[in-house]
Design an enzyme around this catalytic site. Structure first.
Site, PDB file in Angstrom:
ATOM      1  N   TYR A   1       0.849  -1.193   0.000  1.00  0.00           N
ATOM      2  CA  TYR A   1       0.000   0.000   0.000  1.00  0.00           C
ATOM      3  C   TYR A   1       0.885   1.244   0.000  1.00  0.00           C
ATOM      4  O   TYR A   1       1.953   1.273   0.601  1.00  0.00           O
ATOM      5  CB  TYR A   1      -0.949   0.028   1.198  1.00  0.00           C
ATOM      6  CG  TYR A   1      -0.288  -0.007   2.562  1.00  0.00           C
ATOM      7  CD1 TYR A   1       0.031   1.174   3.244  1.00  0.00           C
ATOM      8  CD2 TYR A   1      -0.008  -1.219   3.196  1.00  0.00           C
ATOM      9  CE1 TYR A   1       0.609   1.148   4.500  1.00  0.00           C
ATOM     10  CE2 TYR A   1       0.584  -1.255   4.449  1.00  0.00           C
ATOM     11  CZ  TYR A   1       0.895  -0.072   5.092  1.00  0.00           C
ATOM     12  OH  TYR A   1       1.484  -0.104   6.328  1.00  0.00           O
TER      13      TYR A   1
ATOM     14  N   MET B   1       1.373   5.387   0.929  1.00  0.00           N
ATOM     15  CA  MET B   1       0.905   6.258   2.002  1.00  0.00           C
ATOM     16  C   MET B   1       1.577   7.620   1.894  1.00  0.00           C
ATOM     17  O   MET B   1       2.558   7.802   1.159  1.00  0.00           O
ATOM     18  CB  MET B   1       1.176   5.644   3.371  1.00  0.00           C
ATOM     19  CG  MET B   1       2.641   5.446   3.698  1.00  0.00           C
ATOM     20  SD  MET B   1       2.897   4.979   5.424  1.00  0.00           S
ATOM     21  CE  MET B   1       2.293   6.443   6.269  1.00  0.00           C
TER      22      MET B   1
ATOM     23  N   HIS C   1       6.402   4.355  16.776  1.00  0.00           N
ATOM     24  CA  HIS C   1       5.751   3.560  15.726  1.00  0.00           C
ATOM     25  C   HIS C   1       6.550   2.294  15.441  1.00  0.00           C
ATOM     26  O   HIS C   1       5.991   1.197  15.296  1.00  0.00           O
ATOM     27  CB  HIS C   1       5.641   4.425  14.468  1.00  0.00           C
ATOM     28  CG  HIS C   1       4.777   3.847  13.395  1.00  0.00           C
ATOM     29  ND1 HIS C   1       3.460   3.500  13.571  1.00  0.00           N
ATOM     30  CD2 HIS C   1       5.058   3.574  12.089  1.00  0.00           C
ATOM     31  CE1 HIS C   1       2.957   3.040  12.441  1.00  0.00           C
ATOM     32  NE2 HIS C   1       3.904   3.065  11.529  1.00  0.00           N
TER      33      HIS C   1
END
Length: 249
Positions: free
Chosen positions: A145, A147, A172
């Site tokens: 994906y 981003m 993160h």
């Protein structure tokens, strides 16, 4: 102005998805189909030789859902080599049935965000070398994906201080470490190369882990405040030895 981070950059990358023309394939003689598959397997052997020499890497996936039929992932030292691969596919007999769909161009990237490693010459580290020039794991499932970071007035990633970005990304990363051994990740930068700012490619033995890691990371501050996501593409690994059975009618 906020300070830009330093990046270390590795191999060039393209995610190339194709739709297969099954209707035309059914009208082709068995002899022609076999010849097309044989030729393509020879092309894949050539790609594998490049990977064995650690001059690139690649994998082929059967896409789940109707966004495409296949997703190729290629990593090479130069963009020229990626374009040559595209032409090689298009010129092949099987390429007559592989209709170009979606593609994403980027470069493997590492930033100097991690405060534990700031100031060190990380290029000399074998671990960093392996991250910049990775050999794709031939695990059962892949997820890709694109981003980007938000530029909202109240949440502009590119306006906050470098130290704050470092803290957010470090936290993160700590979430991602919980999935060591379950999910492997490759981050690629695409600013100036494609429509989004980064590409994320995940690999897992169990596709459920994609759902778990992405969901948990949605609660990280860096994601809740600043992350925007494109479409997700999920694929199941297709080794060369399975091509005959996959294309059999």
């Amino acid at each position: 102005m906020a300070e830009a981070v330093v990046t270390m950059d590795g191999w060039s990358v393209v995610h190339d998805t194709r739709t297969f023309d099954w209707a035309s394939w059914k009208l082709t003689s068995e002899e022609e189909r076999n010849a097309a598959i044989k030729e393509f397997k020879e092309i894949m052997k050539k790609w594998d030789a490049v990977e064995e020499e650690k001059q690139g890497s690649q994998s082929l996936y059967k896409v789940v859902g109707n966004k495409a039929d296949f997703m190729f992932i290629f990593l090479r030292p130069t963009m020229d080599e990626l374009e040559e691969i595209k032409r090689e596919i298009n010129k092949s007999k099987l390429g007559d049935y592989l209709i170009p769909d979606y593609s994403y161009v980027s470069i493997v990237e590492m930033t100097m965000h991690n405060p534990m490693n700031e100031g060190k010459d990380r290029k000399l580290s074998p671990q960093v070398e392996a991250r910049l020039h990775p050999i794709l794991p031939k695990w059962e499932h892949a997820c890709f994906y694109p981003m980007a970071r938000r530029r909202w007035e109240e949440a502009n990633w590119f306006a906050i201080e470098k130290e704050e970005r470092t803290r957010l990304l470090y936290d993160h990363g700590m979430t991602g470490r919980k999935y060591a051994g379950k999910v492997k990740e490759i981050i690629t930068g695409s600013i100036g190369l494609d429509n989004w700012e980064w590409g994320v490619t995940l690999f897992a033995h169990d596709a459920l882990q994609f759902k778990k890691i992405v969901y948990e990371m949605r609660f990280d501050e860096v994601t809740t405040k600043y992350a925007e996501f494109g479409e997700f593409i999920i694929g199941n690994y297709l080794p060369a030895e399975d091509l005959d059975s996959y294309f059999a009618l």
